[in-house]
Design an enzyme around this catalytic site. Structure first.
Site, short mmCIF file in Angstrom:
data_model
loop_
_atom_site.label_atom_id
_atom_site.label_comp_id
_atom_site.label_asym_id
_atom_site.label_seq_id
_atom_site.Cartn_x
_atom_site.Cartn_y
_atom_site.Cartn_z
N ASN A 1 0.82 -1.21 0.00
CA ASN A 1 0.00 0.00 0.00
C ASN A 1 0.86 1.26 0.00
OD1 ASN A 1 0.48 -1.13 2.77
ND2 ASN A 1 -0.31 0.88 3.38
N SER B 1 -10.77 -5.38 1.06
CA SER B 1 -11.61 -4.28 1.54
C SER B 1 -12.30 -3.64 0.35
CB SER B 1 -10.75 -3.26 2.28
OG SER B 1 -11.54 -2.35 3.01
N THR C 1 -25.84 -9.64 12.34
CA THR C 1 -26.63 -9.46 11.13
C THR C 1 -25.78 -8.85 10.02
OG1 THR C 1 -28.61 -9.11 12.48
CG2 THR C 1 -28.72 -8.43 10.18
N CYS D 1 -3.75 4.83 7.19
CA CYS D 1 -3.93 4.16 8.48
C CYS D 1 -2.79 4.46 9.45
CB CYS D 1 -4.05 2.66 8.28
SG CYS D 1 -5.52 2.17 7.36
#
Length: 373
Positions: free
Chosen positions: A146, A196, A234, A317
């Site tokens: 990245n 992702s 869920t 990040c």
């Protein structure tokens, strides 16, 4: 605004946004309920899973939906290691969500080994293999950096590891690689693969973990037993629908050869300006890391933003942390690291990318001249 920080995140495709809205307003039923509308919602969920699996090269039951690749990586390190006493091998080029997981295990007494990088940014294959032994429980290798776009030869590395220890589990962080490289997950030979969705035109908050068929691991989140019992809760059906749409659209519009040509054009231009390209010609066509001597990347980033260009200066990040662990592992000095910018494309044209490059160069000249207000 010319947006060139797509390694951090991408603009959501219109089709993905529409799919999200439809799932929220019309197909909003809980896919785990038993009445007809909910059953239909579950059928749509499984259709999305199959379409995504087909696109990336996996069986549908190998795709576990998560909130993001960071969760997927954490799942592997927390629940996917069979040999609880074995050593763990990672590369010095890992994303922080892998590196910090490994460091946490190291703090708990695990033997964590870090394979160095070559100057081009890929892992040193020979030295990585020397760290693998009969007691290696997990090897984790990033597919595409990245930071630099360096592409690790995963198939070749996996084959070497298997020859040395067939029991070792292998994980791959594929966030910057999914659908952007030709290899399909099933061809890599890995046990785990993280992805992702917001890197390919879907919203933030959805990703997947590929778990090779036949490999049983403990659940990361327990509860109602959703996602084959591995990730209860869920399912985020609106974002899963968007993920499917983004995969469909990107598969249609992507042009890997064009992305590589654009990167080559950037590299040629910046080299002619006297800047240094980090990596090699084999890097991903979607990421270009440029080291500009004598400037601070943060200053350049802010100035070109004011002129309508958005670029990165490393992993979003790790934005709050000083320095850059990955670039340092390649051999760059702190001064060089401070001058590194990251240009990452997604659905950009050559004209807008080169226009941005000229703005960057003009701004560098302005900084060097001291004409900065």
């Amino acid at each position: 605004m010319i947006y060139l920080d797509n390694a951090a995140t991408t603009r959501v495709f219109d089709s993905a946004a529409i799919a999200t809205q439809k799932a929220m307003l019309e197909d909003f039923y809980n896919p785990n309920a038993t009445y007809k509308s909910a059953v239909k919602a579950n059928e749509k969920l499984e259709k999305s899973r199959k379409n995504i699996a087909d696109a990336v090269g996996a069986f549908p039951d190998e795709i576990i939906f998560t909130s993001c690749a960071t969760e997927s990586n954490n799942t592997v390190f927390d629940c996917g290691i069979k040999n609880q006493k074995g050593n763990i091998v990672i590369t010095a080029g890992e994303h922080s969500s892998v590196y910090e997981c490994a460091m946490r295990l190291k703090g708990r007494g695990r033997d964590v080994r870090i394979a160095p990088l070559t100057p081009s940014g890929i892992v040193n294959h020979e030295k990585l293999l020397s760290l693998v032994d009969d007691n290696t429980a997990l090897v984790s290798i990033i597919h595409v950096s990245n930071e630099t776009g360096a592409v690790n030869p995963i198939q070749q590395i996996v084959a070497s590891i298997r020859k040395k220890n067939a029991r070792t589990l292998i994980h791959c962080d594929g966030v910057q690689a999914v659908l952007k490289l030709e290899q399909r997950i099933s061809e890599l030979g890995v046990d785990y693969y993280s992805a992702s969705a917001h890197k390919i035109g879907a919203p933030k908050g959805i990703g997947f973990l590929y778990v090779r068929r036949g490999l049983n691991i403990a659940p990361y989140i327990i509860g109602g037993g959703q996602e084959h019992g591995l990730r209860s809760g869920t399912q985020n059906t609106p974002y899963i629908s968007a993920f499917e749409q983004a995969v469909n659209e990107f598969t249609i519009i992507r042009d890997r050869a064009n992305a590589t040509q654009i990167r080559n054009g950037l590299c040629d231009y910046f080299t002619s300006c006297g800047y240094n390209i980090v990596g090699s010609a084999e890097n991903s066509g979607y990421i270009t890391c440029v080291c500009i001597p004598g400037i601070k990347a943060e200053i350049l980033q802010n100035m070109v933003h004011d002129r309508g260009v958005i670029i990165g200066k490393g992993s979003a990040c790790s934005g709050a942390k000083r320095g850059n662990r990955v670039l340092a592992a390649i051999g760059l000095s702190q001064t060089e690291i401070e001058g590194c910018i990251r240009i990452s494309t997604f659905n950009n044209t050559r004209d807008e990318v080169m226009s941005a490059a000229h703005i960057i160069n003009e701004t560098v000249k302005k900084i060097r001249s001291g004409n900065v207000k």
